[in-house]
Design a protein around this motif. Structure first.
Motif, PDB file in Angstrom:
ATOM      1  N   PHE A   1       0.836  -1.206   0.000  1.00 27.37           N
ATOM      2  CA  PHE A   1       0.000   0.000   0.000  1.00 27.37           C
ATOM      3  C   PHE A   1       0.874   1.261   0.000  1.00 27.37           C
ATOM      4  O   PHE A   1       0.602   2.220  -0.740  1.00 27.37           O
ATOM      5  CB  PHE A   1      -0.920  -0.019   1.215  1.00 27.37           C
ATOM      6  N   LEU A   2       1.930   1.260   0.818  1.00 25.89           N
ATOM      7  CA  LEU A   2       2.822   2.419   0.861  1.00 25.89           C
ATOM      8  C   LEU A   2       3.583   2.591  -0.446  1.00 25.89           C
ATOM      9  O   LEU A   2       3.795   3.718  -0.912  1.00 25.89           O
ATOM     10  CB  LEU A   2       3.809   2.269   2.014  1.00 25.89           C
ATOM     11  N   ALA A   3       3.983   1.484  -1.060  1.00 26.61           N
ATOM     12  CA  ALA A   3       4.710   1.568  -2.326  1.00 26.61           C
ATOM     13  C   ALA A   3       3.823   2.101  -3.445  1.00 26.61           C
ATOM     14  O   ALA A   3       4.310   2.769  -4.363  1.00 26.61           O
ATOM     15  CB  ALA A   3       5.265   0.193  -2.703  1.00 26.61           C
TER      16      ALA A   3
ATOM     17  N   ALA B   1      -4.167  -3.236  -4.293  1.00 29.79           N
ATOM     18  CA  ALA B   1      -5.573  -3.162  -4.670  1.00 29.79           C
ATOM     19  C   ALA B   1      -6.479  -2.916  -3.475  1.00 29.79           C
ATOM     20  O   ALA B   1      -7.694  -3.059  -3.579  1.00 29.79           O
ATOM     21  CB  ALA B   1      -5.994  -4.452  -5.382  1.00 29.79           C
ATOM     22  N   VAL B   2      -5.923  -2.537  -2.329  1.00 29.29           N
ATOM     23  CA  VAL B   2      -6.732  -2.310  -1.131  1.00 29.29           C
ATOM     24  C   VAL B   2      -6.958  -0.811  -0.948  1.00 29.29           C
ATOM     25  O   VAL B   2      -6.146   0.015  -1.357  1.00 29.29           O
ATOM     26  CB  VAL B   2      -6.048  -2.903   0.117  1.00 29.29           C
ATOM     27  N   SER B   3      -8.053  -0.479  -0.322  1.00 28.85           N
ATOM     28  CA  SER B   3      -8.377   0.921  -0.059  1.00 28.85           C
ATOM     29  C   SER B   3      -7.618   1.404   1.167  1.00 28.85           C
ATOM     30  O   SER B   3      -7.028   0.615   1.922  1.00 28.85           O
ATOM     31  CB  SER B   3      -9.880   1.077   0.169  1.00 28.85           C
ATOM     32  N   GLU B   4      -7.655   2.712   1.373  1.00 32.34           N
ATOM     33  CA  GLU B   4      -6.963   3.272   2.526  1.00 32.34           C
ATOM     34  C   GLU B   4      -7.624   2.835   3.827  1.00 32.34           C
ATOM     35  O   GLU B   4      -6.950   2.593   4.833  1.00 32.34           O
ATOM     36  CB  GLU B   4      -6.939   4.796   2.444  1.00 32.34           C
ATOM     37  N   ASP B   5      -8.964   2.704   3.821  1.00 33.94           N
ATOM     38  CA  ASP B   5      -9.656   2.238   5.023  1.00 33.94           C
ATOM     39  C   ASP B   5      -9.219   0.823   5.385  1.00 33.94           C
ATOM     40  O   ASP B   5      -9.017   0.502   6.564  1.00 33.94           O
ATOM     41  CB  ASP B   5     -11.172   2.279   4.809  1.00 33.94           C
TER      42      ASP B   5
ATOM     43  N   PHE C   1      -5.451  -8.980  -3.282  1.00 35.35           N
ATOM     44  CA  PHE C   1      -5.047  -7.843  -2.465  1.00 35.35           C
ATOM     45  C   PHE C   1      -3.957  -7.045  -3.178  1.00 35.35           C
ATOM     46  O   PHE C   1      -3.849  -5.836  -3.000  1.00 35.35           O
ATOM     47  CB  PHE C   1      -4.529  -8.318  -1.109  1.00 35.35           C
ATOM     48  N   ILE C   2      -3.146  -7.750  -3.945  1.00 37.33           N
ATOM     49  CA  ILE C   2      -2.098  -7.137  -4.754  1.00 37.33           C
ATOM     50  C   ILE C   2      -2.239  -7.678  -6.164  1.00 37.33           C
ATOM     51  O   ILE C   2      -2.450  -8.881  -6.362  1.00 37.33           O
ATOM     52  CB  ILE C   2      -0.690  -7.460  -4.207  1.00 37.33           C
ATOM     53  N   THR C   3      -2.149  -6.791  -7.158  1.00 35.66           N
ATOM     54  CA  THR C   3      -2.285  -7.210  -8.549  1.00 35.66           C
ATOM     55  C   THR C   3      -0.953  -7.080  -9.269  1.00 35.66           C
ATOM     56  O   THR C   3      -0.119  -6.242  -8.919  1.00 35.66           O
ATOM     57  CB  THR C   3      -3.348  -6.362  -9.275  1.00 35.66           C
ATOM     58  N   LYS C   4      -0.767  -7.926 -10.251  1.00 40.97           N
ATOM     59  CA  LYS C   4       0.438  -7.892 -11.066  1.00 40.97           C
ATOM     60  C   LYS C   4       0.185  -7.050 -12.311  1.00 40.97           C
ATOM     61  O   LYS C   4      -0.823  -7.216 -12.983  1.00 40.97           O
ATOM     62  CB  LYS C   4       0.859  -9.302 -11.493  1.00 40.97           C
ATOM     63  N   GLY C   5       1.115  -6.162 -12.605  1.00 37.06           N
ATOM     64  CA  GLY C   5       1.030  -5.368 -13.818  1.00 37.06           C
ATOM     65  C   GLY C   5       1.977  -5.899 -14.872  1.00 37.06           C
ATOM     66  O   GLY C   5       2.656  -6.912 -14.695  1.00 37.06           O
TER      67      GLY C   5
END
Length: 541
Positions: free
Chosen positions: A392-394, A517-521, A499-503
């Protein structure tokens, strides 16, 4: 086979780690001192007196048949030259124990040195020379090495002389072997140099010169009677440098699958039926977190004792009803053990405990919502939570600010004085925030994710107000490369759960990029469950 070094093998007395300890008792210990100072022979260069056949070797290492046969093929027939080998794979995949047992099967002499115990070039050089010169450290020689050597150039000269002397001795014994041969007789005139835990060399001073030197050692010696084997937890491409060298032949040990682990754990069980039903209950959840044999063994060993608490006789064969009852009994303990498998401990301060008590009395949090909001409605290991926060931070923070946000203290003390903002600057800040939200989360490479993960896990070890932070096993200074394979397994699980997607891969970097792919909440909820100060690391324009 609970750890990478298992099954247990007899340590050779010629290794530097087997230096004898001085005996404090003078009376009745004369025979022990004499045995400790007994001179060594070339027969001490083999692993043990008892050899094993190929079938016993393969049965000792489930699902390693292909690697064993490949290594034996690459070592070649007796006295045949070989190219340097590079054995690599994740932690606890049986690399070292397999290689050592192969030499036990072949009964060939070798020199073993671990770059963990030999933690600098001088100790590594002297360890190899001590074994080649059949020198044992003891009280009579003041526990000193046979030769003192610090420079690679001196080591090459001393090594070449020691190898020539030993090879001549082996050739002489080879001519006498027809008249008398024992079970411990050395086979052949080849000497094999084994460098284990090679990845630790990168942590040494001047490692940029040491690694190319080790890889070039075979070409420098130019001795066909010498074989070189490297064992590492990381692949060969992580050792590339500007200095050229001929790459050794790689042999890969893949991670164990769930079926492989089941077969390993079922070996030598007194009641395979009962233990199989136990593995049906616990092995699946643990394999989704880690597949390291040592970690899983340490986690499920106490669980098996809990599993057998309801049984009067551990030799019973469980039926369907008994399996269901035993599963209901063990199920609550599985969840607790899962949380502790990759637990990154946080230091609960008195202020935090007092603040928590006040919050409980009020029944509300600072945000004005109930405490039930902080509770997650699904299970996730501690390691996966920190990895999710790192992603999320990245995605949210620019890569150019990583150095300022994550300093040597984890960024905890990186606080700047804020000036009072004017109305115009506030409007610009709001517009930039809106623009950032419109762009969505950014992509990041794997290296950046792992760097942030290392930094934020170190923050959990100490309070930001502590003057002397103490960082242990999972801190920045205690980062263990052996955990790398488990972190990658957690990343794969988070990608599978979306939760994390590959590009797509970057055309310049050529590596796969990831996106949170997670929201800030959701990220804040995960951070609250860890008591991690996420807001301190979020970039606010």
């Amino acid at each position: 086979m609970g750890k990478e070094q298992s099954p247990q093998v007899n340590r050779r007395t010629t290794r530097s780690s087997s230096s004898t300890t001085p005996n404090s008792k003078a009376t009745g210990e004369g025979s022990k001192i004499i045995s400790n100072t007994k001179s060594l022979t070339v027969n001490d260069l083999v692993l043990s007196d008892e050899s094993i056949n190929l079938e016993e070797l393969i049965n000792s290492f489930p699902h390693r048949r292909m690697q064993i046969l490949e290594l034996i093929k690459l070592l070649g027939p007796l006295n045949s030259p070989m190219i340097p080998l590079f054995v690599y794979g994740g932690a606890s995949t049986g690399k070292t124990s397999t290689v050592l047992e192969i030499f036990k099967h072949l009964n060939r002499p070798f020199i073993y040195s671990s770059c963990v115990t030999c933690y600098n070039p001088r100790i590594l050089f002297e360890s190899i020379l001590n074994q080649l010169l059949l020198h044992r450290k003891n009280e009579s020689n003041g526990y000193s090495s046979a030769k003192r050597c610090e420079k690679p150039s001196d080591f090459v000269n001393l090594l070449r002389d020691a190898l020539s002397t030993l090879i001549d001795s082996l050739k002489g014994d080879l001519g006498k072997s027809n008249s008398k041969k024992s079970a411990s007789q050395v086979n052949g005139k080849m000497i094999y140099l084994i460098f284990d835990n090679l990845e630790h060399v990168r942590e040494w001073d001047k490692s940029s010169n040491m690694l190319p030197f080790l890889f070039n050692l075979y070409d420098i010696l130019k001795m066909p009677e010498v074989g070189v084997i490297f064992i590492s937890k990381t692949s060969l491409d992580t050792y590339h440098s500007d200095t050229g060298y001929v790459e050794p032949f790689p042999v890969y040990f893949p991670d164990y699958t769930e079926g492989d682990l089941r077969q390993i754990f079922l070996k030598n069980q007194s009641n395979p039926k009962l233990y199989s039903s136990f593995l049906d209950a616990v092995l699946g959840p643990f394999c989704r977190i880690t597949r390291r044999v040592d970690d899983v063994t340490n986690a499920i060993s106490p669980l098996y004792k809990k599993y057998c608490e309801l049984l009067d006789d551990t030799g019973v064969i469980p039926n369907k009803d008994m399996k269901s009852e035993l599963y209901r009994h063990i199920n609550p303990y599985i969840s607790q053990s899962l949380k502790e498998t990759f637990h990154v401990p946080s230091q609960p301060t008195l202020e935090a405990s007092a603040s928590k008590d006040k919050t409980k009395r009020k029944g509300i949090t600072k945000l004005g919502v109930s405490e039930s909001f902080d509770k997650m409605d699904f299970h996730m290991s501690t390691c996966a939570k920190y990895l999710l926060i790192s992603a999320f931070l990245a995605s949210r923070n620019p890569a150019t600010l990583d150095a300022s946000l994550f300093d040597s203290t984890g960024g905890a003390g990186n606080q700047k004085r804020k000036r009072k903002s004017s109305g115009k600057s506030m409007e610009q800040k709001e517009s930039k925030e809106q623009e950032l939200l419109m762009k969505g989360p950014g992509t990041f490479p794997l290296e950046r994710l792992l760097a942030i993960f290392q930094c934020i896990t170190s923050v959990a070890e100490y309070s930001p107000d502590d003057e002397d932070p103490q960082i242990d096993g999972q801190g920045a200074d205690g980062w263990d490369s052996g955990l790398m394979s488990d972190v990658l397994l957690q990343l794969s699980s988070l990608c599978s759960s979306n939760f994390i997607t590959k590009g797509g891969s970057c055309p310049l970097e050529g590596a796969i990029r990831y996106r949170s792919a997670v929201s800030e909440d959701m990220a804040l909820k995960v951070a609250r469950s860890l008591k991690f100060p996420l807001s301190k690391y979020l970039y606010r324009t």
